[in-house]
Design a protein around this motif. Structure first.
Motif, short mmCIF file in Angstrom:
data_model
loop_
_atom_site.label_atom_id
_atom_site.label_comp_id
_atom_site.label_asym_id
_atom_site.label_seq_id
_atom_site.Cartn_x
_atom_site.Cartn_y
_atom_site.Cartn_z
N ASP A 277 -4.88 53.09 -25.88
CA ASP A 277 -4.00 52.82 -24.74
C ASP A 277 -2.62 52.31 -25.16
O ASP A 277 -1.64 52.50 -24.44
N TYR A 293 0.79 53.62 -22.01
CA TYR A 293 0.71 54.31 -20.71
C TYR A 293 1.12 53.41 -19.57
O TYR A 293 0.95 52.19 -19.64
N THR A 294 1.64 54.03 -18.52
CA THR A 294 1.77 53.34 -17.24
C THR A 294 1.50 54.37 -16.14
O THR A 294 1.48 55.58 -16.41
N ASP A 295 1.29 53.86 -14.93
CA ASP A 295 1.04 54.83 -13.86
C ASP A 295 2.37 55.33 -13.31
O ASP A 295 3.34 54.56 -13.19
N ARG A 325 -5.04 53.52 -19.92
CA ARG A 325 -4.91 54.89 -19.41
C ARG A 325 -5.93 55.14 -18.30
O ARG A 325 -5.62 55.78 -17.29
N CYS A 328 -4.93 54.23 -14.76
CA CYS A 328 -3.81 54.95 -14.11
C CYS A 328 -4.36 56.17 -13.38
O CYS A 328 -5.19 56.91 -13.91
N PRO A 331 -1.40 58.93 -15.31
CA PRO A 331 -0.84 58.25 -16.48
C PRO A 331 0.38 58.98 -17.05
O PRO A 331 0.36 60.20 -17.14
#
Ligand SMILES: Nc1ncnc2c1ncn2[C@@H]1O[C@H](COP(=O)(O)OP(=O)(O)OP(=O)(O)O)[C@@H](O)[C@H]1O
Ligand SMILES: O=c1[nH]cnc2c1ncn2[C@@H]1O[C@H](CO)[C@@H](O)[C@H]1O
Length: 432
Positions: A277, A293-295, A325, A328, A331
């Motif tokens: 992640d 990662y981010t949404d 991840r 999300c 992602p």
């Protein structure tokens, strides 16, 4: 007892008031915010040597070399004869990381590993304990009859550090000394890949048990890769471990290349994000990368200049906060990079521990998020299940700053926290 100064009697023993609760040193899983680190306990024996000294003992520069007892003794004798041993510092990549975490966060951490049951003055264990923060809870260590590891840290004139490791009993840690409840209550578990090079030793199973407990209790797991040839020699096993158990992977650019075959740090990080992640990739004089990662719904655009490398406009979303991840819905990958703080120190004393310092800052940010979420679960800071308190860009700054602090000192561990307020970077920069 006589107290100095004029006091009123009733103030001596305020028996009508409840006893103040003294802060406890032991970690209490239901009350404290803390992280857990599992390590091969090692003391660093520091010596300044020439490049020829490394060749004389066939030691690979810049790496962590395992040596047998006879070679370690021969190196030690030669260093003592030349009078070039300068210091004994507590070391171990995770020992360094959690000590630094405790110094930065001014809060508790737990060390899992071995310790000599009988400690004599001047022994490796003695040096280790002397140089470890009192906020590191050592009550869960396993006692052993022999010595902890000795990491002969050979510093060449360019400031580069190379290790010759004499293991002692450092790999005797067994799975019975892995406390599930302590891991279950922690903000993160951090360990390293080094146990993989001691296949027949109990520490490997102890590490797997710790990772499994963390996984079971949804505690974020953090692994640091150690050294390049360890990654080359155990690549398949390591990849398998990473895919199954690891959320955050930390490494330098050589270890990233050994893992992926890609020499470009951005491309390597991009590939490693298929397995984990968050990637923290330090690159010496080229600074560091923090990727994850981010949404899509909570991504935030940077106001810093946009950078391009092998990936175009790679830092566009670096003001976003890291997420798992799996948390999300949509992602997106986020990449952030920072050059060394102030261009790097004018004089690097010793690069030993600079990467560990960077990781401890990231862990502090992760645990701060954990603490804030526990205290204020309804805060808008937790509108989405973020993994860290700050943005990728902000964590990069913090990690970079901590690495700088390690580079300008001899020891691999911080002796004090960072100043609350930094001088303006520009002023400090131009004054020097
Ligand atoms: N020569 C250098 N000049 C400027 N900054 C440096 C230099 N070397 C290291 N740094 C800083 O320290 C950070 C970490 O360094 P590096 O990549 O050497 O870590 P590492 O190899 O993992 O170290 P260790 O394993 O000893 O902890 C870099 O991201 C950078 O900010
Ligand atoms: O084999 C090893 N196991 C655990 N820690 C190690 C090993 N080799 C080197 N270091 C540790 O890495 C730190 C810098 O990142 C050093 O302090 C050294 O003690």
């Amino acid at each position: 007892m006589k107290f100095p100064g004029r006091r009123k009697l009733k103030h001596y023993f305020p028996v009508s008031q409840p006893k103040p609760i003294l802060p406890s040193i032991d970690v209490q899983p239901d009350k404290d915010t803390y992280i857990v680190g599992l390590d091969e306990t090692i003391v660093d024996v520091v010596a300044n040597v020439s490049d020829e000294f490394l060749s004389q003992f066939s030691i690979h520069k810049g790496l962590s070399n395992l040596v047998d007892t006879d070679t370690a003794s021969a190196i030690y004798r030669e260093l003592a004869a030349q009078g070039c041993i300068s210091d004994h510092f507590a070391g171990g990549t995770i020992g360094n990381t959690i000590h630094n975490y405790s110094v930065l966060a001014d809060d508790k951490s737990v060390l899992l590993g071995v310790m000599s049951a009988n400690i004599t003055l001047g022994s490796p264990a003695y040096h280790y304990i002397c140089h470890t923060s009192s906020k590191v809870d050592m009550n869960h260590l396993q006692g052993v009859s022999g010595d902890i590891g000795r990491g002969i840290t050979l510093i060449t004139p360019d400031g580069e550090r190379t290790f010759a490791i004499a293991p002692g009993d450092m790999d005797e840690l067994n799975a019975e000394h892995i406390p599930e409840n302590i891991i279950a209550g922690s903000a993160a578990l951090v360990t390293c890949a080094y146990p993989l090079r001691h296949q027949g030793k109990p520490i490997k199973q102890a590490m797997l048990t710790a990772l499994e407990h963390a996984h079971q209790h949804q505690v974020p797991t953090v692994l640091t890769l150690g050294t390049k040839h360890l990654v080359e020699e155990n690549k398949d096993e390591l990849l398998d471990l990473i895919k199954r158990h690891v959320n955050v992977l930390a490494m330098n650019e050589l270890e990233a290349e050994a893992l992926t075959g890609l020499s470009d740090p951005l491309q390597a990080a991009d590939q490693i994000l298929e397995y984990v992640d968050i990637v923290l990739l330090t690159a010496g004089p080229d600074g560091m990368y923090l990727c994850g990662y981010t949404d899509d719904t909570v991504k935030r655009e940077t106001t810093n200049p946009i950078k391009s490398g092998r990936l175009a406009d790679f830092n566009r979303w670096e003001f976003s906060r890291p997420m798992l991840r799996s948390a999300c819905q949509n992602p997106i990958k986020v990449f952030s990079h920072i050059d060394p703080y102030m261009g790097g120190p004018e004089k690097i004393r010793n690069t030993n521990g600079a990467g560990d310092g960077a990781l401890s800052a990231l862990l502090h940010d992760i645990s701060a998020n954990h603490f804030h979420k526990d205290s204020l679960p309804n805060s808008s800071k937790h509108a989405a299940p973020f993994l860290a308190y700050s943005s990728f860009a902000q964590i990069c700054k913090y990690s970079n700053r901590v690495s700088y602090e390690i580079l300008v000192q001899n020891a691999p561990r911080l002796s004090r926290g960072l100043p609350e307020r930094e001088d303006s970077l520009e002023e400090a920069y131009w004054e020097r």
